[in-house]
Design a protein around this motif. Structure first.
Motif, PDB file in Angstrom:
ATOM      1  N   LEU A 261       9.498  -6.357   5.717  1.00 14.32           N
ATOM      2  CA  LEU A 261       8.611  -5.920   4.634  1.00 14.32           C
ATOM      3  C   LEU A 261       9.172  -4.671   3.961  1.00 14.32           C
ATOM      4  O   LEU A 261       9.170  -4.555   2.724  1.00 14.32           O
ATOM      5  CB  LEU A 261       7.214  -5.653   5.183  1.00 14.32           C
ATOM      6  N   ALA A 262       9.660  -3.725   4.757  1.00 10.60           N
ATOM      7  CA  ALA A 262      10.227  -2.498   4.189  1.00 10.60           C
ATOM      8  C   ALA A 262      11.414  -2.808   3.290  1.00 10.60           C
ATOM      9  O   ALA A 262      11.543  -2.255   2.188  1.00 10.60           O
ATOM     10  CB  ALA A 262      10.645  -1.545   5.317  1.00 10.60           C
ATOM     11  N   GLU A 263      12.276  -3.711   3.732  1.00 11.31           N
ATOM     12  CA  GLU A 263      13.443  -4.080   2.932  1.00 11.31           C
ATOM     13  C   GLU A 263      13.014  -4.763   1.633  1.00 11.31           C
ATOM     14  O   GLU A 263      13.582  -4.512   0.567  1.00 11.31           O
ATOM     15  CB  GLU A 263      14.348  -5.015   3.747  1.00 11.31           C
ATOM     16  N   ALA A 264      11.995  -5.618   1.722  1.00  8.84           N
ATOM     17  CA  ALA A 264      11.492  -6.299   0.521  1.00  8.84           C
ATOM     18  C   ALA A 264      10.924  -5.295  -0.474  1.00  8.84           C
ATOM     19  O   ALA A 264      11.104  -5.437  -1.688  1.00  8.84           O
ATOM     20  CB  ALA A 264      10.437  -7.332   0.915  1.00  8.84           C
ATOM     21  N   CYS A 265      10.224  -4.286   0.034  1.00  2.52           N
ATOM     22  CA  CYS A 265       9.667  -3.247  -0.843  1.00  2.52           C
ATOM     23  C   CYS A 265      10.778  -2.507  -1.587  1.00  2.52           C
ATOM     24  O   CYS A 265      10.684  -2.254  -2.794  1.00  2.52           O
ATOM     25  CB  CYS A 265       8.845  -2.248  -0.031  1.00  2.52           C
ATOM     26  N   ARG A 266      11.823  -2.159  -0.874  1.00  7.43           N
ATOM     27  CA  ARG A 266      12.908  -1.385  -1.491  1.00  7.43           C
ATOM     28  C   ARG A 266      13.668  -2.228  -2.518  1.00  7.43           C
ATOM     29  O   ARG A 266      14.075  -1.730  -3.573  1.00  7.43           O
ATOM     30  CB  ARG A 266      13.839  -0.856  -0.407  1.00  7.43           C
ATOM     31  N   LEU A 267      13.861  -3.497  -2.214  1.00 13.10           N
ATOM     32  CA  LEU A 267      14.538  -4.374  -3.166  1.00 13.10           C
ATOM     33  C   LEU A 267      13.686  -4.602  -4.411  1.00 13.10           C
ATOM     34  O   LEU A 267      14.209  -4.720  -5.523  1.00 13.10           O
ATOM     35  CB  LEU A 267      14.872  -5.711  -2.506  1.00 13.10           C
ATOM     36  N   ALA A 268      12.362  -4.680  -4.209  1.00 17.51           N
ATOM     37  CA  ALA A 268      11.463  -4.947  -5.336  1.00 17.51           C
ATOM     38  C   ALA A 268      11.547  -3.855  -6.393  1.00 17.51           C
ATOM     39  O   ALA A 268      11.398  -4.124  -7.587  1.00 17.51           O
ATOM     40  CB  ALA A 268      10.030  -5.101  -4.845  1.00 17.51           C
ATOM     41  N   THR A 269      11.802  -2.633  -5.983  1.00 25.65           N
ATOM     42  CA  THR A 269      11.881  -1.536  -6.943  1.00 25.65           C
ATOM     43  C   THR A 269      13.151  -1.612  -7.784  1.00 25.65           C
ATOM     44  O   THR A 269      13.242  -0.978  -8.832  1.00 25.65           O
ATOM     45  CB  THR A 269      11.840  -0.170  -6.226  1.00 25.65           C
ATOM     46  N   THR A 270      14.121  -2.405  -7.350  1.00 28.84           N
ATOM     47  CA  THR A 270      15.351  -2.594  -8.124  1.00 28.84           C
ATOM     48  C   THR A 270      15.324  -3.897  -8.908  1.00 28.84           C
ATOM     49  O   THR A 270      16.309  -4.267  -9.540  1.00 28.84           O
ATOM     50  CB  THR A 270      16.580  -2.598  -7.192  1.00 28.84           C
TER      51      THR A 270
END
Length: 480
Positions: A261-270
């Protein structure tokens, strides 16, 4: 406890800074080490809470990292005729996410994803230690002076695999953020925390939790059976996708872990969408075997049919009737000679003729498939069309007049109840969804209450309302 109270001759209370379900948090001074600390004091009168409070101290002490609050001490103090339990922690200068949202109402998507990512990392680390928080909400996420997220208040956490400290019927947590499996009192895993974190993310983006109704029972029903309203168009689709997956009803459909989930959140901002690695080619392996199984089944069926036909011809007792043996044998031989493609087509046709699930069977019936019959059945139905069949149906369902006692239809499906009541002469039957939390959960479309109640004296023309239980995940309507 009052300001100035000295605990264990060491911790002098200054002023309260927060409160929760289990205790109040004070700013205090550690006079031995000459530093400011936070002291959480258990509220009096909470049955069995002392043991949970001690577990929180041990749980927090076992968690190390920048997204937790460090634990310094745990003890108890006599206050008159009662024992006061307290927990001494690092004093975090900052604000809870709940207060931040109260002040700013909502946060922009980038900031939301950063906060959720840090909280997900902290929860993922706890989950690896088999610790489930079970009360993730904005009030339990602190934003410190360095704008870093701290996950706090593990007071009702569950150590997976160990005995529970609460009654199995007791639902602990905060209703706007609680997961469906918690409400159903099912086994809880770290994915329950991820659902709650998804609800927090939704509130950060919209200003309200996914289901903001005032009635707790309505909120519970929504968590169990309804999808949250769509996020505003101002939320990028990548961010909306992260939140949507976190709020899936089934734990298996959510993120694999807090780290994912954390990785998905960070990718979503890009502007990227996190795609987890596929399972080890399970699906590609299954399909050829399924095709081979169908072929094998079809070939076996042809072989069996051939054997029956040959046996009937040899024995003079063919199951296809007198004189049919030779013709049927020729047909079978022709079918067998068509090879594997004919076998596959035959098997596929047989598969297509049988619905794979009750829902498909219902759809088939609705389209006339079940009623058409097979062979001569369909033609017989057509030939009877002009023989008074339609008139007989109208006569059977004609509403009656006068009054009667209303029979009970609770426990039936809405469609069974409607058909039964109309058969009894009631001409105004309607269905309406109700909000019910029942254990064990009733089947989809089950009538839970009826209005008027059974046994009431009603007119045949009066409206009869069937209040039913809905499982939205079923995907079929219970009304007409």
């Amino acid at each position: 406890m009052d300001s100035g109270t000295l605990l264990s001759g060491r911790y002098r209370l200054d002023r309260p800074i927060d409160s929760g379900a289990m205790g109040a948090v004070w700013r205090a001074r550690d006079e031995r080490l000459d530093r400011d600390v936070a002291v959480k004091i258990l509220l009096p009168g909470l049955d069995g809470a002392g043991e949970r409070f001690e577990r929180e101290a041990k749980t927090l002490a076992s968690l190390k990292g920048p997204n937790y609050v460090e634990v310094y001490d745990f003890g108890e103090e006599l206050d008159g005729d009662r024992t006061v339990h307290y927990l001494v922690m690092e004093l975090v200068e900052g604000v809870s996410l709940a207060r931040l949202l109260a002040r700013e109402e909502r946060l922009d998507p980038d900031r939301t994803m950063r906060i959720i990512a840090e909280a997900a990392d902290a929860l993922g680390a706890a989950h690896r230690r088999r610790i489930v928080h079970r009360d993730v909400k904005p009030a339990n996420l602190l934003i410190d002076a360095d704008d870093r997220v701290r996950v706090v208040d593990f007071g009702i956490s569950l150590l997976v695999g160990r005995s529970r400290l609460t009654d199995s019927k007791e639902v602990l947590g905060t209703v706007p953020y609680v997961s469906p499996e918690r409400l159903r009192n099912q086994d809880v895993t770290g994915k329950s925390d991820l659902y709650s974190l998804g609800a927090v993310a939704y509130e950060c983006l919209t200003g309200t939790p996914p289901f903001p109704a005032q009635d707790p029972m309505a909120v519970i029903h929504s968590h169990l059976y309804e999808e949250p309203p769509a996020l505003p168009d101002t939320v990028p689709p990548q961010v909306a996708s992260v939140v949507s997956r976190s709020l899936r009803k089934s734990p298996d459909e959510r993120w694999e872990s807090g780290e994912a989930l954390a990785e998905a959140c960070r990718l979503a901002t890009t502007g990227e969408i996190y795609v987890p690695p596929p399972a080890p080619e399970a699906a590609p392996v299954r399909r050829p075997w399924r095709r081979l199984a169908l072929v094998a089944t079809a070939v076996a069926a042809v072989a069996a049919l051939t054997a029956v036909a040959l046996w009937g011809t040899w024995a003079g007792d063919s199951p296809f009737g007198p004189g049919a043996g030779d013709a049927e044998q020729s047909t079978v031989e022709a079918a067998a000679g068509e090879g594997e493609s004919a076998a596959v087509e035959s098997s596929a046709a047989a598969t297509a003729s049988a619905p794979e699930s009750p829902a498909e069977e219902s759809e088939s019936a609705a389209e006339g498939g079940a009623g058409d019959g097979s062979g001569d059945g369909g033609s017989e139905g057509d030939s009877q069309e002009g023989d008074g069949g339609e008139a007989e149906t109208e006569e059977a369902t004609e509403p009656k007049s006068g009054t009667t006692e209303l029979p009970s239809v609770t426990g039936m499906t809405t469609f069974e109840a409607r058909d039964f009541l109309e058969g009894e002469g009631f001409g105004n039957v309607v269905a309406d969804v109700g909000y019910y939390v029942i254990s064990p959960e009733p089947a989809h479309c089950t009538v839970v209450q009826q209005f008027p109640s059974s046994g009431s004296t009603v007119d045949y023309a009066d409206q009869v309302t069937l209040s039913y239980h809905s499982r939205n995940a079923e995907g079929t309507t219970c009304e007409w």
